[in-house]
Each structure stands twice: as structure tokens, then as C-alpha cells.
Design a protein around this motif. Structure first.
Motif, PDB file in Angstrom:
ATOM      1  N   ARG A 106       0.977  -1.076  -0.034  1.00  0.00           N
ATOM      2  CA  ARG A 106       0.226  -0.042  -0.151  1.00  0.00           C
ATOM      3  C   ARG A 106       1.032   1.311  -0.035  1.00  0.00           C
ATOM      4  O   ARG A 106       0.787   2.070  -0.086  1.00  0.00           O
ATOM      5  N   LYS A 146      -3.815   0.175   8.310  1.00  0.00           N
ATOM      6  CA  LYS A 146      -4.077  -1.119   7.385  1.00  0.00           C
ATOM      7  C   LYS A 146      -2.505  -1.033   7.595  1.00  0.00           C
ATOM      8  O   LYS A 146      -1.361  -1.068   7.399  1.00  0.00           O
ATOM      9  N   GLN A 157      -6.994  -4.231   8.612  1.00  0.00           N
ATOM     10  CA  GLN A 157      -7.121  -3.262   8.738  1.00  0.00           C
ATOM     11  C   GLN A 157      -8.817  -2.753  10.315  1.00  0.00           C
ATOM     12  O   GLN A 157      -8.606  -3.353  10.424  1.00  0.00           O
ATOM     13  N   GLU A 181      -5.416   5.807   7.351  1.00  0.00           N
ATOM     14  CA  GLU A 181      -5.986   6.321   6.056  1.00  0.00           C
ATOM     15  C   GLU A 181      -6.931   7.141   6.731  1.00  0.00           C
ATOM     16  O   GLU A 181      -7.709   7.113   7.337  1.00  0.00           O
ATOM     17  N   GLY A 182      -6.671   8.605   6.730  1.00  0.00           N
ATOM     18  CA  GLY A 182      -7.955   9.676   6.369  1.00  0.00           C
ATOM     19  C   GLY A 182      -9.601   8.806   6.400  1.00  0.00           C
ATOM     20  O   GLY A 182      -9.414   7.852   4.621  1.00  0.00           O
ATOM     21  N   VAL A 184     -12.717   8.402   4.517  1.00  0.00           N
ATOM     22  CA  VAL A 184     -13.332   9.211   3.471  1.00  0.00           C
ATOM     23  C   VAL A 184     -14.795   8.461   3.712  1.00  0.00           C
ATOM     24  O   VAL A 184     -15.248   7.713   3.558  1.00  0.00           O
ATOM     25  N   GLU A 189     -18.523   2.962  -2.966  1.00  0.00           N
ATOM     26  CA  GLU A 189     -17.851   2.528  -3.645  1.00  0.00           C
ATOM     27  C   GLU A 189     -17.654   2.255  -5.127  1.00  0.00           C
ATOM     28  O   GLU A 189     -18.677   1.697  -5.418  1.00  0.00           O
ATOM     29  N   GLU A 267      -7.523   1.418  -4.094  1.00  0.00           N
ATOM     30  CA  GLU A 267      -6.766   0.663  -4.213  1.00  0.00           C
ATOM     31  C   GLU A 267      -6.575  -0.259  -6.050  1.00  0.00           C
ATOM     32  O   GLU A 267      -7.622   0.129  -5.947  1.00  0.00           O
TER      33      GLU A 267
HETATM   34  P1  AMP Z   1      -9.284  -1.719   1.065  1.00  0.00           P
HETATM   35  O1  AMP Z   1      -8.700  -3.704   2.105  1.00  0.00           O
HETATM   36  O2  AMP Z   1      -8.518  -1.061   1.591  1.00  0.00           O
HETATM   37  O3  AMP Z   1     -10.522  -2.073   0.051  1.00  0.00           O
HETATM   38  O4  AMP Z   1     -10.638  -1.663   2.705  1.00  0.00           O
HETATM   39  C1  AMP Z   1     -11.998  -2.512   2.288  1.00  0.00           C
HETATM   40  C2  AMP Z   1     -13.213  -1.833   3.133  1.00  0.00           C
HETATM   41  O5  AMP Z   1     -12.956  -0.527   4.265  1.00  0.00           O
HETATM   42  C3  AMP Z   1     -13.434  -0.060   1.700  1.00  0.00           C
HETATM   43  O6  AMP Z   1     -14.248  -1.131   0.532  1.00  0.00           O
HETATM   44  C4  AMP Z   1     -13.724   0.449   1.877  1.00  0.00           C
HETATM   45  O7  AMP Z   1     -15.591   0.099   2.879  1.00  0.00           O
HETATM   46  C5  AMP Z   1     -13.208   0.760   3.469  1.00  0.00           C
HETATM   47  N1  AMP Z   1     -12.467   1.793   3.676  1.00  0.00           N
HETATM   48  C6  AMP Z   1     -11.556   0.839   3.706  1.00  0.00           C
HETATM   49  N2  AMP Z   1     -10.830   2.657   3.131  1.00  0.00           N
HETATM   50  C7  AMP Z   1     -11.266   3.228   3.580  1.00  0.00           C
HETATM   51  C8  AMP Z   1     -10.926   4.735   3.958  1.00  0.00           C
HETATM   52  N3  AMP Z   1      -9.762   5.693   4.095  1.00  0.00           N
HETATM   53  N4  AMP Z   1     -12.469   5.835   4.539  1.00  0.00           N
HETATM   54  C9  AMP Z   1     -13.576   4.825   4.509  1.00  0.00           C
HETATM   55  N5  AMP Z   1     -13.581   3.808   4.269  1.00  0.00           N
HETATM   56  C10 AMP Z   1     -12.300   2.970   4.143  1.00  0.00           C
END
Ligand code: AMP
Length: 380
Positions: A106, A146, A157, A181-182, A184, A189, A267
Motif C-alpha cells: 500500500r 491498514k 485493518q 488513512e483518513g 473518506v 464505492e 486500491e
Molecule cells: P480495502 O481493504 O482498502 O479495500 O478496504 C476495505 C473497505 O473498507 C473498503 O471497501 C471501504 O468500504 C472501507 N475503507 C477502506 N479505506 C477507507 C477509507 N480511507 N475511508 C473510508 N472507508 C474505507
């Protein structure tokens, strides 16, 4: 790169459902699929022409696999750097190793985005506990911590709501370094599948809207119900990423639609993606054929869509208990991954439901169309 003639062998690293569906697409174009897998009866092995059984860090297996194929691609990205180097020293590898190295980590991924002016959530690299305090101060609460590697389906995470949560999150997530990560505040999505071949031809499928449940993709809607100019921006971001990476192959780009109307890339995954499974029934050329075409040097036809679609994942024993009813319901286009055991949280298959173009229904219509798989609209 010249076109690989029919009869050539496509090597696929990884034996799961993405390999299975890529192998089926390869067979349709006259290629033989050869899978490097750790299970001799997994989803991809069941439909492949040949397999090499071995771990992804077993250099002897990697060498035997590479020697047996004409070109190599992936459905599983987390192969080690020296494993990648070994494969690349024997056969062409698409997408290239440098792309996997970016998507595997990442911090590398976010650094790449920053270098290419691709918008992402605010973030900080966290190498030690003091970094985490600095990140909390910079990002504010709540924020997300994460792992940099091997995170998937929401694993690896933690959400941190206040200073009391810092120690536990830092200690529970390994290995370090981590990424903070801040949060969002997203309206929805979305994701875009983009394919690019060695001639630099690029196609993008329509933007997909994705909903997760328990951290796992549950439902995808195509096209995403976002404004046309935002959809065009999302496709443009995917094209820019593919070009900047010098991609040869297929890449999924996950993004947040921020409530302020902007897009932020979450990502990338340089392979077919769960959120692109609707293309199997709603597009003349689906993501798997596009993947095979891109890596074998074939022309890329337009990524056009003839129908609107809803894709629902079949996860674990509860969804699979409904298989007989799914089979008995017309309009549910079902794809079974051939996994023997339906463990909780395991992706077992998916169904697509098609609607005339422009007629994607609202919430109640989507639920109604899912028949036995429908859940009350407001269920968690
Ligand atoms: P990821 O493993 O990074 O794909 O994260 C899994 C899920 O967590 C995402 O599909 C979002 O629903 C939530 N998520 C991850 N990063 C963020 C973020 N910076 N802000 C808000 N929701 C997040």
C-alpha cells in the motif's frame, strides 16, 4: 508483441475462481490454460488443461511452470519479488513485475498515485509507534490503520476512534510498517476495469457501483448510479493509471465517490476483479476474455455493455444452501466456482441478473430480481 496463435499455452499463477474464469475464457479463444496452484482440485485446476502443483515461493515449481507455458499472467498477486524475477527470466510476464510490486504494497501504491497526481485519501506511512501518533494528529479521528501487504476483504485493518485505540491497533496489525488513512466520507464505492495491450490500446468497462457486507463485496450494480461526468472521470483515472503503469493486462481500480463529489482511488488490483463479474453476462466481451486478449497480444474490442446488470456474490454456507432455488429461478445467471467446502465468508460463486440497458431498477427492484437471494432492503 505478436499475437499468440491458438494452441499456445497461457500460464496462470493462482488456482482460485479468477483463474478458473480466465482459463475458461482462454479455452474459448483456443488457448491451453496451465495453472500454478497449491491445490490439485481447486477452482482453476478443475477446468485447466494442465497444472503445476507447488507453492508460489517454490523456485523449482516456478521454473517447471514457466518452462511449460508461452506467456504468464496472474490471478493471485502475492508472489514474492524473487519469484517474479525468476518467472520473468524464463517467459514474458504480464502484467509486469513492477506493477505487482506496486499493487502488493500500500505504501508503494500510494506513492505511485501521488507521483502521478491520482487523488487518494490522506495517508501517512507508519513505521513505528511515534509515527502513529503523528498520523493521528495529521488525519484526525476516526481514521483507518491498514497493513501494507496481504490485506483483502477488509482483513488487516482497524478503525481507530480515539487515542485509547492506538496501542491495540498498532500491536494487532502485523507485519509493520502500516498505513494510516483518513476516513473518506463516501457516498458510494465504485470500480473500473481497464485493459491495455502491448500496443498501448486501452479499453475501460462501465463504472460499477459496489456494496460490501462484513468487509466482503456483496453486490455490484452496473452501471454505477453516478453522474455521467463523474463516470467519465472515473474511467479517465483508470486509463491514466494503466498508462502510467505501462500495463499489459487487466486492472481493477477501486475508488470512493466522496460526498463532496470528488473521486479518490482506494486500491488497484492487476488482475480480473470480483466487481467485474457482471461483464460475464452483460457484455459481448467480458473482463476475462479482455484479460486473456491483453496478455496474449490480441486486439482489444470495445468494452461495450448490452444490458444493465446486478451481480450478487454467493458467500459461505448460507448462500449455498439456496443453490437449488437459484437453479430453479429463471433470470438468475449463476456461476459456481467448484469449491468443495462452503466455509463462512468464502466466495463460492455469484449470480448475475440482467435488465434492459437503462432499466437498472431501484432498491426494491434489485431485491425483487434477486429472488431467493433477496434480503430486506435495510438489513445490515
Ligand atoms: P480495502 O481493504 O482498502 O479495500 O478496504 C476495505 C473497505 O473498507 C473498503 O471497501 C471501504 O468500504 C472501507 N475503507 C477502506 N479505506 C477507507 C477509507 N480511507 N475511508 C473510508 N472507508 C474505507
Amino acid at each position: 508483441m505478436t499475437q499468440l496463435p491458438p494452441g499456445s499455452v497461457l500460464g496462470i499463477v493462482g488456482g482460485g475462481q479468477l483463474g478458473r474464469m480466465s482459463a475458461i475464457a482462454a479455452a474459448r479463444l483456443g488457448y491451453h490454460a496451465h495453472i500454478l496452484t497449491t491445490e490439485n482440485d481447486g477452482p482453476a485446476a478443475q477446468v485447466a488443461d494442465a497444472i503445476t502443483l507447488g507453492r508460489y515461493d517454490d523456485h523449482d515449481a516456478l521454473r517447471r511452470f514457466a518452462d511449460a507455458v508461452d506467456v504468464i499472467t496472474f490471478e493471485f498477486e502475492n508472489i514474492s519479488a524473487d519469484g517474479l524475477d525468476l518467472l520473468s527470466s524464463i517467459r514474458p510476464v504480464h502484467p509486469a513485475g513492477h506493477i505487482l510490486r506496486i499493487s502488493q504494497d500500500r505504501i508503494a501504491e500510494k506513492t505511485f498515485m501521488a507521483e502521478n497526481d491520482i487523488p487518494v485519501a490522506p495517508w501517512r506511512g507508519v513505521h513505528d509507534r511515534a509515527d502513529l501518533d503523528r498520523a493521528a494528529q495529521a488525519l484526525g479521528y476516526p481514521f483507518i490503520l491498514k497493513t501494507t501487504r496481504l490485506g483483502y476483504d477488509g482483513k488487516g485493518q482497524a478503525r481507530i476512534h480515539d487515542a485509547d485505540g492506538l496501542d491495540a491497533a498498532f500491536d494487532s496489525l502485523r507485519p509493520h510498517p502500516l498505513v494510516a488513512e483518513g476516513m473518506v466520507r463516501f457516498a458510494c464505492e465504485v470500480s473500473v476495469m481497464v485493459a491495455r495491450n502491448a500496443h498501448g490500446d486501452i479499453v475501460t468497462f462501465d463504472v460499477t457501483e459496489n456494496r460490501h457486507r462484513d468487509g466482503i463485496l456483496d453486490i455490484s450494480l452496473a452501471p454505477a448510479r453516478i453522474a455521467p461526468d463523474l463516470a467519465a472521470q472515473a474511467r479517465d483515472l483508470a486509463r491514466r493509471i494503466a498508462t502510467a503503469l505501462d500495463l499489459v493486462g487487466l486492472l481493477g481500480v477501486e475508488m470512493f465517490v466522496d460526498r463532496d463529489g470528488s473521486l479518490r482511488v482506494n486500491e488497484i488490483a492487476p488482475r480480473p476483479h470480483n466487481s467485474g463479474h457482471w461483464t460475464m453476462d452483460a457484455c459481448p466481451v467480458d473482463q476475462f476474455e479482455m484479460h486473456v486478449r491483453a496478455v496474449t497480444g490480441l486486439p482489444l474490442p470495445p468494452a461495450s455493455r448490452h444490458s444493465d446488470a446486478v451481480m450478487k456474490n454467493l458467500i459461505g454456507p448460507d448462500d449455498m444452501a439456496l443453490w437449488p432455488e437459484i437453479m430453479a429461478t429463471s433470470g438468475l445467471l449463476a456461476h459456481h466456482y467448484g469449491k468443495a467446502e462452503a466455509r463462512p465468508g468464502r466466495k463460492m460463486g455469484h449470480v448475475n441478473v440482467l435488465f434492459p440497458k437503462g432499466a437498472l431498477p431501484g432498491e426494491f427492484g434489485v431485491e425483487a430480481a434477486l429472488g431467493p437471494l433477496a434480503r430486506p432492503v435495510n438489513a445490515a
